[in-house]
Design a protein around this motif. Structure first.
Motif, PDB file in Angstrom:
ATOM      1  N   GLU A 159       0.812  -1.214   0.000  1.00  0.00           N
ATOM      2  CA  GLU A 159       0.000   0.000   0.000  1.00  0.00           C
ATOM      3  C   GLU A 159       0.849   1.270   0.000  1.00  0.00           C
ATOM      4  N   ARG A 160       2.083   1.178   0.492  1.00  0.00           N
ATOM      5  CA  ARG A 160       2.958   2.350   0.595  1.00  0.00           C
ATOM      6  C   ARG A 160       4.163   2.186  -0.317  1.00  0.00           C
ATOM      7  N   GLU A 161       4.624   3.314  -0.830  1.00  0.00           N
ATOM      8  CA  GLU A 161       5.888   3.308  -1.573  1.00  0.00           C
ATOM      9  C   GLU A 161       7.024   3.176  -0.556  1.00  0.00           C
ATOM     10  N   ASP A 162       8.146   2.626  -0.988  1.00  0.00           N
ATOM     11  CA  ASP A 162       9.297   2.505  -0.086  1.00  0.00           C
ATOM     12  C   ASP A 162       9.753   3.882   0.382  1.00  0.00           C
ATOM     13  N   GLY A 163       9.860   4.046   1.677  1.00  0.00           N
ATOM     14  CA  GLY A 163      10.388   5.287   2.248  1.00  0.00           C
ATOM     15  C   GLY A 163       9.484   6.491   2.130  1.00  0.00           C
ATOM     16  N   ASP A 164       8.183   6.279   2.090  1.00  0.00           N
ATOM     17  CA  ASP A 164       7.272   7.415   1.895  1.00  0.00           C
ATOM     18  C   ASP A 164       6.904   8.130   3.195  1.00  0.00           C
ATOM     19  N   LEU A 165       7.771   8.078   4.178  1.00  0.00           N
ATOM     20  CA  LEU A 165       7.534   8.819   5.414  1.00  0.00           C
ATOM     21  C   LEU A 165       7.836  10.292   5.163  1.00  0.00           C
ATOM     22  N   GLN A 166       6.880  11.145   5.407  1.00  0.00           N
ATOM     23  CA  GLN A 166       7.065  12.583   5.225  1.00  0.00           C
ATOM     24  C   GLN A 166       6.999  13.251   6.588  1.00  0.00           C
ATOM     25  N   TRP A 167       8.119  13.805   7.029  1.00  0.00           N
ATOM     26  CA  TRP A 167       8.155  14.407   8.366  1.00  0.00           C
ATOM     27  C   TRP A 167       7.486  15.775   8.382  1.00  0.00           C
ATOM     28  N   ASP A 168       7.256  16.383   7.230  1.00  0.00           N
ATOM     29  CA  ASP A 168       6.656  17.718   7.096  1.00  0.00           C
ATOM     30  C   ASP A 168       7.544  18.813   7.665  1.00  0.00           C
ATOM     31  N   GLU A 169       7.620  18.933   8.980  1.00  0.00           N
ATOM     32  CA  GLU A 169       8.392  20.021   9.582  1.00  0.00           C
ATOM     33  C   GLU A 169       9.194  19.505  10.769  1.00  0.00           C
ATOM     34  N   ILE A 170      10.267  20.241  11.081  1.00  0.00           N
ATOM     35  CA  ILE A 170      11.002  20.028  12.329  1.00  0.00           C
ATOM     36  C   ILE A 170      11.027  21.380  13.016  1.00  0.00           C
ATOM     37  N   THR A 171      10.501  21.429  14.230  1.00  0.00           N
ATOM     38  CA  THR A 171      10.417  22.695  14.951  1.00  0.00           C
ATOM     39  C   THR A 171      11.122  22.570  16.290  1.00  0.00           C
ATOM     40  N   PHE A 172      11.952  23.561  16.593  1.00  0.00           N
ATOM     41  CA  PHE A 172      12.601  23.610  17.892  1.00  0.00           C
ATOM     42  C   PHE A 172      11.917  24.690  18.722  1.00  0.00           C
ATOM     43  N   GLU A 173      11.779  24.406  20.015  1.00  0.00           N
ATOM     44  CA  GLU A 173      11.102  25.303  20.948  1.00  0.00           C
ATOM     45  C   GLU A 173      11.786  26.669  21.010  1.00  0.00           C
ATOM     46  N   GLU A 174      13.103  26.665  20.819  1.00  0.00           N
ATOM     47  CA  GLU A 174      13.861  27.918  20.841  1.00  0.00           C
ATOM     48  C   GLU A 174      14.941  27.870  19.773  1.00  0.00           C
ATOM     49  N   GLU A 175      15.618  28.986  19.573  1.00  0.00           N
ATOM     50  CA  GLU A 175      16.694  29.079  18.583  1.00  0.00           C
ATOM     51  C   GLU A 175      17.839  28.160  18.999  1.00  0.00           C
ATOM     52  N   VAL A 176      18.285  27.279  18.089  1.00  0.00           N
ATOM     53  CA  VAL A 176      19.366  26.340  18.403  1.00  0.00           C
ATOM     54  C   VAL A 176      20.442  26.395  17.327  1.00  0.00           C
ATOM     55  N   ASN A 177      21.602  25.820  17.665  1.00  0.00           N
ATOM     56  CA  ASN A 177      22.696  25.816  16.691  1.00  0.00           C
ATOM     57  C   ASN A 177      22.600  24.602  15.760  1.00  0.00           C
ATOM     58  N   GLY A 178      23.537  24.511  14.849  1.00  0.00           N
ATOM     59  CA  GLY A 178      23.519  23.470  13.830  1.00  0.00           C
ATOM     60  C   GLY A 178      23.646  22.052  14.353  1.00  0.00           C
ATOM     61  N   LYS A 179      24.230  21.884  15.537  1.00  0.00           N
ATOM     62  CA  LYS A 179      24.389  20.536  16.087  1.00  0.00           C
ATOM     63  C   LYS A 179      23.031  19.902  16.395  1.00  0.00           C
ATOM     64  N   TYR A 180      22.092  20.695  16.857  1.00  0.00           N
ATOM     65  CA  TYR A 180      20.742  20.189  17.132  1.00  0.00           C
ATOM     66  C   TYR A 180      20.074  19.749  15.827  1.00  0.00           C
ATOM     67  N   TRP A 181      20.206  20.600  14.807  1.00  0.00           N
ATOM     68  CA  TRP A 181      19.613  20.286  13.501  1.00  0.00           C
ATOM     69  C   TRP A 181      20.242  19.027  12.929  1.00  0.00           C
ATOM     70  N   HIS A 182      21.573  18.963  12.983  1.00  0.00           N
ATOM     71  CA  HIS A 182      22.296  17.810  12.446  1.00  0.00           C
ATOM     72  C   HIS A 182      21.845  16.517  13.133  1.00  0.00           C
ATOM     73  N   ALA A 183      21.817  16.526  14.462  1.00  0.00           N
ATOM     74  CA  ALA A 183      21.446  15.327  15.221  1.00  0.00           C
ATOM     75  C   ALA A 183      20.025  14.887  14.866  1.00  0.00           C
ATOM     76  N   THR A 184      19.111  15.827  14.803  1.00  0.00           N
ATOM     77  CA  THR A 184      17.708  15.496  14.541  1.00  0.00           C
ATOM     78  C   THR A 184      17.510  14.988  13.115  1.00  0.00           C
TER      79      THR A 184
END
Length: 133
Positions: free
Chosen positions: A68-93
């Motif tokens: 029923e699903r295509e391989d890897g069709d997970l769409q996260w839509d958005e990633i939101t952080f509660e506050e301003e963060v540096n690139g390490k947070y983005w990279h890890a997530t």
């Protein structure tokens, strides 16, 4: 003689930053990271992945629904952080989400292969056993 004991200052509590994966009104999941979690680039991804796996609800993969699903069709839509963060947070997530998607794709492909194999077994040549004694 007097001895001076070193004064042990309590370690400052590292603030946790809430991370929301998905649309804010309908998120996939929420988890928290702090500066210590993402200090090391590689370990930060491992920690974020573990935290994500504890809370994320992925769609089930079964023999009945594997096509029923295509391989890897997970769409996260958005990633939101509660506050301003540096690139390490983005990279890890982002890298943790990438690993989770890769694992999901592997499971999808294994299930599709198993479905193919089971179908092949059902439809394979069934000869009369009395001729093969």
């Amino acid at each position: 003689r007097t001895f001076r004991l070193p004064v042990l200052l309590p370690r400052l509590h590292k603030a946790m930053v809430k991370v929301t994966v998905g649309k804010p009104e309908d998120p996939w999941c929420e988890f928290e990271l702090n500066e210590e979690d993402v200090e090391d680039w590689k370990k930060g991804v491992d920690i974020a992945e573990e935290k994500l796996k504890e809370v994320i609800q992925l769609p089930p993969i079964t023999l009945d629904n594997c096509h029923e699903r295509e391989d890897g069709d997970l769409q996260w839509d958005e990633i939101t952080f509660e506050e301003e963060v540096n690139g390490k947070y983005w990279h890890a997530t982002i890298m943790a989400l990438h690993r989770i998607r890769e694992d999901f794709v592997k499971k999808q492909r294994k299930m599709k292969h198993l479905d193919w194999y089971m179908t092949m077994k059902k439809t394979s040549d069934k000869r009369n056993a009395k001729y093969y004694v």
